[in-house]
Design a protein around this motif. Structure first.
Motif, short mmCIF file in Angstrom:
data_model
loop_
_atom_site.label_atom_id
_atom_site.label_comp_id
_atom_site.label_asym_id
_atom_site.label_seq_id
_atom_site.Cartn_x
_atom_site.Cartn_y
_atom_site.Cartn_z
N ILE A 35 0.84 -1.20 0.00
CA ILE A 35 0.00 0.00 0.00
C ILE A 35 0.88 1.25 0.00
O ILE A 35 0.60 2.21 -0.73
CB ILE A 35 -0.96 -0.01 1.21
CG1 ILE A 35 -2.03 -1.09 1.03
CG2 ILE A 35 -1.61 1.36 1.39
CD1 ILE A 35 -2.85 -1.36 2.28
N GLN A 36 1.92 1.25 0.80
CA GLN A 36 2.80 2.40 0.89
C GLN A 36 3.44 2.75 -0.45
O GLN A 36 3.55 3.91 -0.80
CB GLN A 36 3.89 2.15 1.94
CG GLN A 36 4.85 3.31 2.11
CD GLN A 36 5.90 3.04 3.16
OE1 GLN A 36 5.92 1.99 3.81
NE2 GLN A 36 6.79 3.97 3.34
N PHE A 37 3.84 1.74 -1.21
CA PHE A 37 4.58 1.98 -2.44
C PHE A 37 3.75 1.85 -3.72
O PHE A 37 4.17 2.31 -4.78
CB PHE A 37 5.80 1.07 -2.52
CG PHE A 37 6.83 1.43 -1.48
CD1 PHE A 37 7.63 2.55 -1.64
CD2 PHE A 37 6.96 0.67 -0.34
CE1 PHE A 37 8.56 2.90 -0.68
CE2 PHE A 37 7.90 1.00 0.64
CZ PHE A 37 8.69 2.12 0.47
N GLU A 38 2.56 1.24 -3.64
CA GLU A 38 1.77 1.02 -4.85
C GLU A 38 0.35 1.56 -4.76
O GLU A 38 -0.35 1.59 -5.76
CB GLU A 38 1.72 -0.48 -5.18
CG GLU A 38 3.07 -1.07 -5.50
CD GLU A 38 3.01 -2.57 -5.78
OE1 GLU A 38 1.91 -3.11 -5.97
OE2 GLU A 38 4.09 -3.18 -5.80
N GLY A 39 -0.10 1.92 -3.59
CA GLY A 39 -1.48 2.36 -3.44
C GLY A 39 -2.40 1.18 -3.21
O GLY A 39 -1.97 0.12 -2.78
N PRO A 40 -3.69 1.34 -3.51
CA PRO A 40 -4.66 0.27 -3.26
C PRO A 40 -4.27 -1.05 -3.94
O PRO A 40 -3.75 -1.04 -5.05
CB PRO A 40 -5.96 0.81 -3.84
CG PRO A 40 -5.79 2.30 -3.78
CD PRO A 40 -4.33 2.54 -4.05
N VAL A 41 -4.52 -2.15 -3.24
CA VAL A 41 -4.16 -3.47 -3.75
C VAL A 41 -5.38 -4.38 -3.77
O VAL A 41 -6.36 -4.15 -3.07
CB VAL A 41 -3.04 -4.14 -2.90
CG1 VAL A 41 -1.76 -3.33 -2.97
CG2 VAL A 41 -3.46 -4.33 -1.46
N ASP A 42 -5.28 -5.43 -4.59
CA ASP A 42 -6.25 -6.52 -4.58
C ASP A 42 -5.72 -7.59 -3.65
O ASP A 42 -4.50 -7.75 -3.49
CB ASP A 42 -6.41 -7.12 -5.98
CG ASP A 42 -7.09 -6.18 -6.96
OD1 ASP A 42 -7.85 -5.29 -6.52
OD2 ASP A 42 -6.87 -6.35 -8.17
N LEU A 43 -6.63 -8.34 -3.04
CA LEU A 43 -6.26 -9.46 -2.17
C LEU A 43 -6.90 -10.74 -2.68
O LEU A 43 -8.03 -10.74 -3.15
CB LEU A 43 -6.74 -9.21 -0.74
CG LEU A 43 -6.23 -7.96 -0.05
CD1 LEU A 43 -6.89 -7.82 1.32
CD2 LEU A 43 -4.71 -7.99 0.09
N PHE A 44 -6.15 -11.83 -2.56
CA PHE A 44 -6.66 -13.15 -2.91
C PHE A 44 -6.36 -14.07 -1.73
O PHE A 44 -5.20 -14.33 -1.42
CB PHE A 44 -5.98 -13.67 -4.18
CG PHE A 44 -6.38 -15.07 -4.55
CD1 PHE A 44 -7.68 -15.36 -4.90
CD2 PHE A 44 -5.45 -16.09 -4.58
CE1 PHE A 44 -8.06 -16.65 -5.26
CE2 PHE A 44 -5.81 -17.38 -4.94
CZ PHE A 44 -7.12 -17.66 -5.28
N PHE A 45 -7.41 -14.49 -1.03
CA PHE A 45 -7.27 -15.39 0.12
C PHE A 45 -7.73 -16.79 -0.28
O PHE A 45 -8.89 -16.97 -0.63
CB PHE A 45 -8.15 -14.92 1.29
CG PHE A 45 -7.59 -13.78 2.07
CD1 PHE A 45 -6.66 -13.99 3.07
CD2 PHE A 45 -8.01 -12.49 1.82
CE1 PHE A 45 -6.15 -12.95 3.79
CE2 PHE A 45 -7.50 -11.43 2.54
CZ PHE A 45 -6.57 -11.65 3.53
N ASP A 46 -6.83 -17.76 -0.19
CA ASP A 46 -7.20 -19.16 -0.39
C ASP A 46 -7.35 -19.78 0.99
O ASP A 46 -6.37 -20.02 1.70
CB ASP A 46 -6.12 -19.88 -1.21
CG ASP A 46 -6.50 -21.32 -1.52
OD1 ASP A 46 -7.44 -21.86 -0.88
OD2 ASP A 46 -5.85 -21.91 -2.39
#
Length: 120
Positions: A35-46
């Motif tokens: 988040i600090q270096f790329e901004g909003p992220v997607d998450l994938f939880f298995d």
């Protein structure tokens, strides 16, 4: 125990056995960096191999989600467990992200990639 893998604007997490506070802290470290270096992220939880979670982990998840309510774009959760499906929908209260539960990894991957995947 968890494994994490990260790509551009995305973090993948696989949980094996019990999901503990130490595991969640590991996840938080990776996500905070992204988040600090790329901004909003997607998450994938298995979560197909998860056998449960600790109470302190669940409380930390709520705290973390509230602190990062605007930092996620899409969250894909892979599980066949109805309780986890229900709790995933409940978690939408704390984040602005689109949250979807999948039974097939290919569908989750496609959705995170931007494809239209019908809700099962």
């Amino acid at each position: 125990m968890i494994t994490t893998d990260h790509k551009e604007n995305r973090v993948d997490v696989t949980v094996f056995g019990e999901f503990t506070l130490a595991d969640y802290k590991e996840f938080e470290e990776v996500v905070n960096y992204k988040i600090q270096f790329e901004g909003p992220v997607d998450l994938f939880f298995d979560l197909r191999q998860m056998n449960g979670f600790t109470v302190d982990m669940a409380l930390e998840e709520i705290r973390f989600a509230r602190a990062h309510a605007h930092d996620f774009s899409r969250i894909a959760i892979l599980t066949e467990d109805q309780w986890l499906t229900w709790s995933a929908w409940l978690s939408q209260i704390f984040v602005d992200a689109e949250v979807r539960v999948f039974q097939l990894a290919d569908d989750a991957e496609a959705w995170l990639g931007g494809a239209e995947v019908p809700v099962a």
